[in-house]
Enzyme design. Structure first.
Site, PDB file in Angstrom:
ATOM      1  N   ASN A   1      45.807  51.324  46.642  1.00 19.70           N
ATOM      2  CA  ASN A   1      45.366  50.250  45.682  1.00 19.70           C
ATOM      3  C   ASN A   1      45.561  48.968  46.453  1.00 19.70           C
ATOM      4  OD1 ASN A   1      45.240  47.914  43.736  1.00 19.70           O
ATOM      5  ND2 ASN A   1      45.358  49.142  42.133  1.00 19.70           N
TER       6      ASN A   1
ATOM      7  N   HIS B   1      46.528  43.698  45.758  1.00 18.72           N
ATOM      8  CA  HIS B   1      47.364  42.602  46.048  1.00 18.72           C
ATOM      9  C   HIS B   1      46.992  42.118  47.655  1.00 18.72           C
ATOM     10  CE1 HIS B   1      48.807  42.879  42.083  1.00 18.72           C
ATOM     11  NE2 HIS B   1      49.377  44.070  42.270  1.00 18.72           N
TER      12      HIS B   1
ATOM     13  N   HIS C   1      40.644  47.263  41.351  1.00 23.94           N
ATOM     14  CA  HIS C   1      40.721  46.735  39.920  1.00 23.94           C
ATOM     15  C   HIS C   1      40.092  45.617  40.016  1.00 23.94           C
ATOM     16  CE1 HIS C   1      42.758  46.176  36.108  1.00 23.94           C
ATOM     17  NE2 HIS C   1      41.494  46.032  35.847  1.00 23.94           N
TER      18      HIS C   1
ATOM     19  N   ARG D   1      39.160  42.895  37.734  1.00 22.45           N
ATOM     20  CA  ARG D   1      39.524  42.635  36.361  1.00 22.45           C
ATOM     21  C   ARG D   1      38.670  41.301  35.941  1.00 22.45           C
ATOM     22  NH1 ARG D   1      45.269  43.428  35.384  1.00 22.45           N
ATOM     23  NH2 ARG D   1      44.796  42.041  33.483  1.00 22.45           N
TER      24      ARG D   1
ATOM     25  N   ARG E   1      41.210  37.687  38.951  1.00 16.69           N
ATOM     26  CA  ARG E   1      42.335  37.123  39.710  1.00 16.69           C
ATOM     27  C   ARG E   1      42.547  37.589  41.126  1.00 16.69           C
ATOM     28  NH1 ARG E   1      46.949  39.728  36.161  1.00 16.69           N
ATOM     29  NH2 ARG E   1      45.786  38.889  34.338  1.00 16.69           N
TER      30      ARG E   1
ATOM     31  N   GLU F   1      38.577  50.646  39.631  1.00 17.54           N
ATOM     32  CA  GLU F   1      39.474  50.566  37.992  1.00 17.54           C
ATOM     33  C   GLU F   1      38.759  49.358  37.333  1.00 17.54           C
ATOM     34  OE1 GLU F   1      43.587  50.659  39.150  1.00 17.54           O
ATOM     35  OE2 GLU F   1      43.916  49.374  37.410  1.00 17.54           O
TER      36      GLU F   1
ATOM     37  N   THR G   1      48.509  45.861  34.456  1.00 16.15           N
ATOM     38  CA  THR G   1      48.099  46.709  33.176  1.00 16.15           C
ATOM     39  C   THR G   1      49.468  47.310  32.712  1.00 16.15           C
ATOM     40  OG1 THR G   1      46.363  47.487  34.775  1.00 16.15           O
ATOM     41  CG2 THR G   1      46.657  48.776  32.671  1.00 16.15           C
TER      42      THR G   1
ATOM     43  N   GLU H   1      44.851  59.512  34.300  1.00 10.36           N
ATOM     44  CA  GLU H   1      45.778  59.006  35.235  1.00 10.36           C
ATOM     45  C   GLU H   1      47.183  58.874  34.339  1.00 10.36           C
ATOM     46  OE1 GLU H   1      44.735  56.230  38.544  1.00 10.36           O
ATOM     47  OE2 GLU H   1      46.684  55.391  38.115  1.00 10.36           O
TER      48      GLU H   1
ATOM     49  N   HIS I   1      51.342  53.667  38.797  1.00 16.63           N
ATOM     50  CA  HIS I   1      51.888  52.452  38.485  1.00 16.63           C
ATOM     51  C   HIS I   1      53.345  52.359  38.752  1.00 16.63           C
ATOM     52  CE1 HIS I   1      52.201  48.770  36.383  1.00 16.63           C
ATOM     53  NE2 HIS I   1      50.896  48.837  36.140  1.00 16.63           N
TER      54      HIS I   1
HETATM   55  N1  PXP Z   1      46.897  53.027  38.699  1.00 18.05           N
HETATM   56  C1  PXP Z   1      46.553  51.951  37.569  1.00 18.05           C
HETATM   57  C2  PXP Z   1      45.693  52.822  36.465  1.00 18.05           C
HETATM   58  C3  PXP Z   1      46.761  50.536  37.628  1.00 18.05           C
HETATM   59  O1  PXP Z   1      46.182  49.689  36.681  1.00 18.05           O
HETATM   60  C4  PXP Z   1      47.451  50.164  38.859  1.00 18.05           C
HETATM   61  C5  PXP Z   1      47.887  48.789  38.780  1.00 18.05           C
HETATM   62  O2  PXP Z   1      46.483  48.051  39.112  1.00 18.05           O
HETATM   63  C6  PXP Z   1      48.095  51.097  39.709  1.00 18.05           C
HETATM   64  C7  PXP Z   1      47.720  52.494  39.559  1.00 18.05           C
HETATM   65  C8  PXP Z   1      48.839  50.832  40.717  1.00 18.05           C
HETATM   66  O3  PXP Z   1      49.984  50.276  40.123  1.00 18.05           O
HETATM   67  P1  PXP Z   1      51.132  49.424  41.184  1.00 18.05           P
HETATM   68  O4  PXP Z   1      50.313  48.297  41.917  1.00 18.05           O
HETATM   69  O5  PXP Z   1      52.211  49.162  40.538  1.00 18.05           O
HETATM   70  O6  PXP Z   1      51.351  50.699  42.529  1.00 18.05           O
END
Ligand code: PXP
Length: 247
Positions: free
Chosen positions: A10, A13, A46, A48, A52, A73, A104, A154, A194
């Site tokens: 992901n 960030h 993702h 949003r 952001r 996402e 999330t 998930e 997550h």
């Molecule tokens: N899976 C989902 C559905 C999420 O919303 C997120 C955060 O955007 C992640 C995985 C990844 O989480 P993390 O950034 O804490 O690794």
């Protein structure tokens, strides 16, 4: 033989850093392409509602250049549905979204929103997109996912990742193991994510019926010091090792 385990990186960030200054760098698509070369099996972004971090053009540019797959996402809104149907990512992961949250915070309440989620899953599926529902490790939500017709879940690993002590962590791990087995036995594909990082990923990767882990914050944080290539390789190695030693 143990089933393989896949890593979805992901890159939200990377975009967080860019948006902090409104610059064109660092580019999350650039990061995603390097992660793919380093062994990521897919990339999650993702978009949003408040934009952001990831922007619409990131989704468009990455969807056009991915070598693996885009896991898009999104919240279950009409705006995001239209975008998904236009971009046609391989996967869509539906998540709940509140404007004020840092990230999330909990899984989707599938049973309380069954009609809307079923309608959206059907529309996506008719367009060749596979829908995943981000849910807490709760058998009722797994049953509702099946009712909605989504082929993938998930599992939210946030409570496991944030557990205060070993006993709470063991309890959350057991809930995830149970939910993963329950969903897998119903024929669902089981992903998880997550809050996972280099020190807590292995017990989750060792759950034999988990197919893919989606990891963002911990991996991008490691990449600040190690680079995205090394961060991706090291994470994938930990996951594969945990799966190989699983009995
Ligand atoms: N899976 C989902 C559905 C999420 O919303 C997120 C955060 O955007 C992640 C995985 C990844 O989480 P993390 O950034 O804490 O690794």
């Amino acid at each position: 033989m143990n089933a393989p385990i896949y890593l979805g990186v992901n890159v939200d960030h990377v975009a967080t850093v860019r948006q902090a200054r409104g610059t064109t760098y660092p580019d999350p698509v650039h990061a995603a392409l390097i992660a793919e070369q380093a062994g990521a099996d897919g990339i999650t972004m993702h978009l949003r509602e408040d934009r952001r971090h990831i922007q619409d053009h990131d989704i468009e540019r990455f969807a056009a250049s991915t070598q693996t797959k885009l896991n898009f996402e999104m919240a279950a809104t009409a705006e995001m549905q239209a975008l998904a149907l236009r971009i046609k990512p391989r996967d869509v992961c539906l998540v709940p979204e509140k404007r004020e949250e840092l990230t999330t915070e909990g899984g989707l309440d599938v049973s309380a929103n069954l009609d809307r989620i079923t309608e959206l899953t059907t529309a996506l599926s008719e367009s060749g997109i596979r829908t995943s529902l981000f849910i807490d490790p709760d058998p009722h939500q797994i049953d509702a996912t099946r009712q909605a017709g989504a082929p993938v879940i998930e599992l939210h690993t946030g409570r496991y990742a944030e557990a205060d002590d070993d006993s709470a962590r063991a309890q959350e791990l057991a809930a995830l193991q149970h939910a993963a087995t329950y969903a897998h036995d119903l024929g669902l594909i089981v992903n998880a994510g997550h809050g996972l990082h280099y020190h807590n990923v292995q017990p989750i990767a060792a759950i034999g019926c988990i197919h893919e882990l989606n990891i963002g914050h911990g991996l991008i944080a490691r990449a600040l010091f190690a680079g995205i290539e090394v961060a991706t390789r090291d994470m994938k190695r930990l996951m594969i090792d945990a799966r190989a030693h699983h009995v």
